[in-house]
Design an enzyme around this catalytic site. Structure first.
Site, PDB file in Angstrom:
ATOM      1  N   ASP A 105      -9.345   0.545   8.522  1.00  0.00           N
ATOM      2  CA  ASP A 105     -10.433  -0.295   8.038  1.00  0.00           C
ATOM      3  C   ASP A 105     -10.136  -0.905   6.674  1.00  0.00           C
ATOM      4  O   ASP A 105     -11.036  -1.401   6.000  1.00  0.00           O
ATOM      5  CB  ASP A 105     -11.728   0.517   7.964  1.00  0.00           C
ATOM      6  CG  ASP A 105     -11.632   1.701   7.004  1.00  0.00           C
ATOM      7  OD1 ASP A 105     -10.517   1.972   6.505  1.00  0.00           O
ATOM      8  OD2 ASP A 105     -12.665   2.354   6.755  1.00  0.00           O
ATOM      9  N   CYS A 126      -7.216   2.784   4.240  1.00  0.00           N
ATOM     10  CA  CYS A 126      -6.373   3.883   4.717  1.00  0.00           C
ATOM     11  C   CYS A 126      -5.644   4.613   3.587  1.00  0.00           C
ATOM     12  O   CYS A 126      -5.502   5.840   3.629  1.00  0.00           O
ATOM     13  CB  CYS A 126      -5.383   3.400   5.771  1.00  0.00           C
ATOM     14  SG  CYS A 126      -4.222   2.120   5.203  1.00  0.00           S
ATOM     15  N   HIS A 135       0.131   0.401   7.021  1.00  0.00           N
ATOM     16  CA  HIS A 135      -0.811   1.517   7.133  1.00  0.00           C
ATOM     17  C   HIS A 135      -0.298   2.775   6.437  1.00  0.00           C
ATOM     18  O   HIS A 135       0.918   3.016   6.374  1.00  0.00           O
ATOM     19  CB  HIS A 135      -1.040   1.825   8.618  1.00  0.00           C
ATOM     20  CG  HIS A 135      -2.199   2.721   8.893  1.00  0.00           C
ATOM     21  ND1 HIS A 135      -3.495   2.419   8.530  1.00  0.00           N
ATOM     22  CD2 HIS A 135      -2.269   3.932   9.496  1.00  0.00           C
ATOM     23  CE1 HIS A 135      -4.305   3.394   8.915  1.00  0.00           C
ATOM     24  NE2 HIS A 135      -3.577   4.330   9.496  1.00  0.00           N
TER      25      HIS A 135
END
Length: 228
Positions: free
Chosen positions: A97, A100, A206
């Site tokens: 979102d 992370c 990420h």
């Protein structure tokens, strides 16, 4: 006019309530951190032993680069996955979102990824109060950078990682998908680290929280992960 006043009043009340809860959360989390200084000592020592033979490249804080295209991102993800298997490490997946990095830091600090808002606030305080440590690494107007980074969902970068290391007196250990190195250590500036935080970094895409195989806690995310 009355409707506008009512809406404004409701908005103001909502903002005050949000501010109150944020302060209340900060106090609670700060107390937990003070009481749990050795929370992740055993786990981080195990991780540290597994990668103690690796050389870490010097860390230079930087903002995020371009997101790789699908082919490069796929190869990077495979590289990271192979490295984790090699060293017997597993990821606790963080929600994709935009928070992370802060979720992964919150998991390592508190075993609670949902404390990411608190972690972000602490990082922002560090960036504001120690401007001279970080502004040279930010290729934009520094106030604008902080204003942008304050927003929930704004991706953390290697400047915020350095600020987190400084704020929490932590050595942040990254197992990465970079092709020229698999391991980066981010040390607090002019301090001795009191804890280690272990994250995986799928380059420019990420962050996840790292554990030894078999030690990953069971969590139930509310939103989908970043996964292929």
């Amino acid at each position: 006019m009355s409707a506008n006043l009512r809406n404004g009043s409701e908005s103001s009340s909502s903002s005050l309530n949000s501010s109150f809860h944020d302060t209340e959360d900060d106090q609670t989390i700060a107390r937990i951190l003070a009481e749990e200084q050795t929370l992740n000592t055993g786990s981080s020592r195990q991780l540290g032993r597994r990668l103690s033979h690796l050389d870490s490249i010097p860390h230079t804080p930087r903002v995020n680069g371009e997101i790789p295209d699908v082919n490069d991102a796929t190869l990077d993800h495979e590289t990271l996955s192979e490295r984790l298997v090699t060293y017997g490490l597993s990821e606790l997946q963080m929600e994709g979102d935009g928070n992370c990095q802060f979720r992964a830091l919150a998991d390592q600090l508190f075993r609670k990824p949902d404390y990411h808002k608190y972690v972000r606030r602490q990082v922002i305080k560090q960036l504001k109060h120690q401007k001279k440590l970080y502004e040279a690494y930010v290729p934009m107007e520094y106030k604008s950078y902080i204003k942008q980074m304050k927003k929930s969902g704004e991706w953390g970068d290697h400047v915020t990682l350095q600020a987190a290391a400084d704020r929490f007196d932590a050595k942040i250990c990254l197992v990465t998908s970079f092709r020229d190195t698999c391991y980066i250590e981010i040390l607090p500036t002019n301090k001795r680290p009191t804890r280690e935080l272990w994250l995986s970094f799928w380059s420019e895409v990420h962050y996840n929280s790292l554990y030894t195989n078999g030690d990953v806690p069971t969590r139930h995310p509310k939103k989908k992960y970043w996964l292929f």
